[in-house]
Design a protein around this motif. Sequence first.
Motif: not given
Length: 99
Positions: A61-66
């Motif tokens: 459920v985590f978003r991409d680290d950007e």
Amino acid sequence: MALTAQDVARLADLARIELSDDELVRLAPQLDVILDAVASVGRVADLDVPPTSHAIELSNVFRDDEVRPSWPATAVLAGAPAVEDERFRVPRVLDEEAS
């Protein structure tokens, strides 16, 4: 094949559980029911059912680290009680000797 009191006694011995004769006689048919239930699950889960670790598919459920644009420093510091060199100014918490 039904479990006997001797089978339960052997299992209890392997598990290092002390059971009375009455408990051995009482547990044998109960363990039979459990073994039949486990066997019925094995009959239902055939080759068309892939093995899984969960009943439903799980996803991250985590978003991409950007890197994304942040708030401007002036907007963030606007509500600060004290500002110095475009940073929050906070009271000293360590002694002069400790720093």
